[in-house]
Design an enzyme around this catalytic site. Structure first.
Site, PDB file in Angstrom:
ATOM      1  N   ASP A  48      -0.162   7.984  -9.940  1.00 57.68           N
ATOM      2  CA  ASP A  48       0.838   8.861  -9.324  1.00 57.68           C
ATOM      3  C   ASP A  48       0.213  10.175  -8.862  1.00 57.68           C
ATOM      4  OD1 ASP A  48       2.983   7.187  -9.485  1.00 57.68           O
ATOM      5  OD2 ASP A  48       3.781   8.022 -11.337  1.00 57.68           O
ATOM      6  N   HIS A  97       5.047   1.343   7.666  1.00 59.99           N
ATOM      7  CA  HIS A  97       4.490   0.650   6.497  1.00 59.99           C
ATOM      8  C   HIS A  97       4.663  -0.871   6.600  1.00 59.99           C
ATOM      9  CE1 HIS A  97       2.921   3.579   3.733  1.00 59.99           C
ATOM     10  NE2 HIS A  97       4.021   4.290   3.697  1.00 59.99           N
ATOM     11  N   GLU A 125       9.007   2.409   1.250  1.00 58.25           N
ATOM     12  CA  GLU A 125       8.955   1.329   2.233  1.00 58.25           C
ATOM     13  C   GLU A 125       9.230  -0.039   1.644  1.00 58.25           C
ATOM     14  OE1 GLU A 125       6.501   3.315   1.186  1.00 58.25           O
ATOM     15  OE2 GLU A 125       4.622   2.232   0.911  1.00 58.25           O
ATOM     16  N   GLU A 150      -1.252   5.221   3.338  1.00 60.29           N
ATOM     17  CA  GLU A 150      -0.518   6.406   3.796  1.00 60.29           C
ATOM     18  C   GLU A 150      -1.135   7.056   5.034  1.00 60.29           C
ATOM     19  OE1 GLU A 150       2.278   6.723   2.853  1.00 60.29           O
ATOM     20  OE2 GLU A 150       2.344   5.702   0.928  1.00 60.29           O
ATOM     21  N   TYR A 198      -2.220  11.293   3.273  1.00 59.14           N
ATOM     22  CA  TYR A 198      -1.323  11.194   4.426  1.00 59.14           C
ATOM     23  C   TYR A 198      -1.939  11.886   5.646  1.00 59.14           C
ATOM     24  CZ  TYR A 198       2.380  10.022   1.058  1.00 59.14           C
ATOM     25  OH  TYR A 198       3.139   9.428   0.092  1.00 59.14           O
ATOM     26  N   HIS A 242       7.941   6.525   9.686  1.00 59.39           N
ATOM     27  CA  HIS A 242       6.917   6.362   8.654  1.00 59.39           C
ATOM     28  C   HIS A 242       7.168   5.101   7.826  1.00 59.39           C
ATOM     29  CE1 HIS A 242       3.935   7.923   5.697  1.00 59.39           C
ATOM     30  NE2 HIS A 242       4.670   7.214   4.868  1.00 59.39           N
ATOM     31  N   GLU A 243       8.373   4.984   7.303  1.00 60.23           N
ATOM     32  CA  GLU A 243       8.647   3.829   6.424  1.00 60.23           C
ATOM     33  C   GLU A 243       8.562   2.522   7.204  1.00 60.23           C
ATOM     34  OE1 GLU A 243       8.394   4.713   3.520  1.00 60.23           O
ATOM     35  OE2 GLU A 243       8.923   6.832   3.716  1.00 60.23           O
TER      36      GLU A 243
HETATM   37 ZN    ZN Z   1       4.203   6.269   3.042  1.00 64.21          ZN
END
Ligand code: ZN
Length: 638
Positions: free
Chosen positions: A406, A331, A303, A350, A414, A327-328
């Site tokens: 990460d 954001h 995003e 998320e 999510y 989704h993006e």
């Molecule tokens: Zn995302």
């Protein structure tokens, strides 16, 4: 970011996605509210920066982009807001950077500053300490990136669609911005930026900034980003890129051979923007453009503000995977506008984003489609919950659990996050919940917040404002407990019921569903058809499915990533040439990992996987390479 199904390697073996529900852990539902109740944290465990001492407010980059040496080289000038009146040292994050020196000054006069670069930590990189004689308004750092910078990928012309021009792009989330800019690489700091970038003339350079659709391709580019962003949203890309408008404020950048296809696939972007604005208030970033990257992009989407980076694997010709764009775009509210304070709070980005994505999909494509997307996501979530990853199953991760940020890209943040939002919506009512979320975005706009701050805001504006609808214990269980609480609303998909019936009949009798039915199936239905199969089928059964539906060799990577592991587990070697082609064409980690993991289960499969990987490797992103290497290092079970 959109990664889903991503990091199962970290979470133990892939379990065939079934319909089982994770069991709620009732014993823990009385756990206290989010622990360590504090206000906004002042330090981030994944950054050396000391923003409570001095905070960067603006970044000015002056960089030369060189495809031959695979480097960015130049200067980063940081504007400083000193918070401690006696401090004279600035601590920055870096990874693999060659730092040539630093100066302190006011922008006109500069004096050399002392730079100490600590030994590299494998996760955090190298701490850079700049010691000034006295407090100065600016520090300028001279540096060159490494050809192996973890946040940059450099592609040769052969790895692009057009085959003529090299390509490069960044992926800064979670903590990779420090591999291409020395900076305070933490969400606790927001800064505006401008940049001057030179490149070979044939490359168009874009950044997460004010890209001009009419910019001349002359090798000399300037950018401004007037809205303050955290470092993980810093982004750059360069290559043979052309622009196609979608609306007067949205468009697509892509290689010439992809541009028209992508613009058609994403033609609903304007409606998505309108819908999200109606729900949650104005889009605050001016333009919304989408950059379609080469197939080696390791994620679904990123995003980057004003310029979403997207995988080409969602360009399927039927808009069936455009939830990625929803989704993006979402954001732009949850994440880019209201940002998680630390990686432990990543669900705030998320989970809320995935919920907003769901609302946009429902508004544009209907409840049936949303139900299918929810069922697929929740099957995946259930398959990820194992005893080995209990500590990553609460939405609010406890301090010290996340060694590498990460590692927190699991379905939990999510899908469980979005599920929590759906639970709250259904309890308090849609109108009340929409008003709550809109108020939340306004209240915390351009701030980074912790889960604790979310909870405190929700207590007043959601729980207290809607008495008797949600108890604090029910609310806290979503945040603190592993698994999914018993209060979770269930979703049923009637379109999937028809798919289940077709699969069941075929398994029992060998009779395939009528083409009149299956020709109406979308990607979602095919995914569900394959996912619901037993762990193995006979080669004759797989051949029959291939004869009817040509699943081997499918151009749809969402179907391929589920079909190929089934063929491998079943010993159906006829699929191997198509598998080799798939693994050498696609670099998106989520799509290739299930196939690599299935191959690694047998000695023969592993040998084949290593051969294919050796050929594919030069075109893969370091993030994907790392995951494949881990999967192929394991000893096969037989
Ligand atoms: Zn995302």
């Amino acid at each position: 970011m959109r990664t889903t199904s991503h990091v199962i390697a970290l979470l133990g073996a892939l379990v065939t996605a079934g319909a089982c529900r994770p069991s709620p852990d009732a014993a823990q539902s009385a756990a206290p509210a989010v622990e360590n109740r504090t206000v906004t944290p002042t330090r981030d465990e994944h950054s050396y920066a000391e923003p409570d001492v001095v905070a960067v407010t603006h970044l000015a980059l002056d960089l030369a982009l060189d495809f031959d040496t695979k480097t960015l080289a130049g200067t980063a000038t940081l504007d400083l807001n000193w918070k401690n009146p006696t401090a004279t040292t600035l601590v920055l994050d870096s990874r693999q950077l060659r730092i040539g020196g630093a100066e302190a000054g006011d922008g006109t006069t500069w004096t050399p500053a002392k730079v100490d670069i600590a030994e590299q930590d494998p996760v955090l990189g190298s701490k850079v300490t700049v010691t000034l004689g006295r407090q100065a308004p600016k520090v300028r750092v001279r540096y060159t990136t490494s050809p192996d910078a973890s946040g940059l990928q450099w592609l040769t012309p052969a790895m692009t669609l057009g085959k003529k021009t090299p390509f490069m792009f960044s992926q800064s989330q979670q903590i990779h911005a420090r591999s291409w800019v020395p900076l305070q690489d933490t969400t606790l700091v927001r800064f505006t930026y401008h940049a001057h970038v030179t490149s070979p003339k044939e490359a168009m350079v874009l950044m997460s900034a004010n890209n001009d659709p009419t910019a001349a391709r002359d090798g000399d580019y300037t950018f401004a980003m007037p809205q303050p962003i955290p470092s993980y949203l810093l982004a750059i890309a360069a290559g043979d890129l052309v622009f196609r408008p979608i609306t007067d404020r949205a468009g697509v950048w892509a290689e010439p051979a992809m541009a028209d296809k992508a613009a058609a696939e994403f033609s609903d972007t304007g409606r998505m923007m309108d819908t999200t604005e109606q729900l949650y208030g104005p889009y605050r970033w001016d333009r919304y453009d989408i950059l379609v990257l080469p197939p080696s992009f390791p994620y679904g989407g990123m995003e980057n503000p004003r310029l979403t980076f997207a995988t080409p694997t969602v360009v399927t010709g039927d808009k069936s995977l455009v939830s990625l764009i929803a989704h993006e775009l979402a954001h732009s509210w949850s994440g880019n506008l209201v940002t998680f304070a630390t990686a432990r709070d990543a669900w705030l980005n998320e989970g809320v984003t995935s919920y907003v994505e769901n609302r946009v999909i429902e508004a544009l494509y209907g409840k049936d489609r949303l139900d299918m997307e929810r069922v697929i996501a929740r099957n995946e979530l259930a398959s990820e919950f194992t005893p080995a990853n209990v500590a990553l199953q609460p939405l609010a991760i406890k301090p010290g659990v996340l060694k590498d940020p990460d590692d927190n890209l699991t379905s939990t943040i999510y899908t469980k996050g979005a599920w929590f939002m759906q639970f709250l919506e259904e309890r308090v009512g849609r109108a009340q919940f929409d008003a709550f979320l809109r108020g939340y975005f306004d209240h915390f706009a351009f701030q980074s917040i912790s889960t604790v701050q979310f909870v405190e805001y929700a207590q007043v504006h959601l729980l207290d404002a809607n008495p008797g609808k949600v108890s604090r214990a029910e609310f806290d269980a979503w945040l603190n407990d592993p698994g999914v609480p018993a209060t979770a609303p269930q979703t049923k998909s009637t379109r999937f019921d028809a798919v289940d019936a077709a699969r069941k009949t075929w398994l029992a009798t060998g009779t395939l569903a009528s083409p009149a039915l299956t020709k109406e199936w979308s990607t979602h239905e095919w995914v569900h058809f394959v996912e619901g199969m037993p762990p193995t089928l006979s080669p004759a059964q797989l051949k029959a499915l291939d004869g009817a539906y040509a699943l081997t060799g499918t151009a749809n990577a969402e179907i391929a990533q589920r079909w190929y592991p089934l063929t491998i587990r079943s010993g159906y070697t006829a699929a191997r040439p198509a598998i080799a082609d798939f693994l050498s064409r696609i670099g998106r980690r989520k799509l290739v990992m299930p196939t690599y993991r299935a191959l690694a289960q047998t000695a023969d499969g592993l040998r084949f996987a290593r051969e294919v990987f050796a050929k594919a490797r030069p075109g893969l992103h370091p993030i994907t390479i790392g995951s494949v290497e881990t999967a192929l290092a394991a000893k096969p079970a037989s």
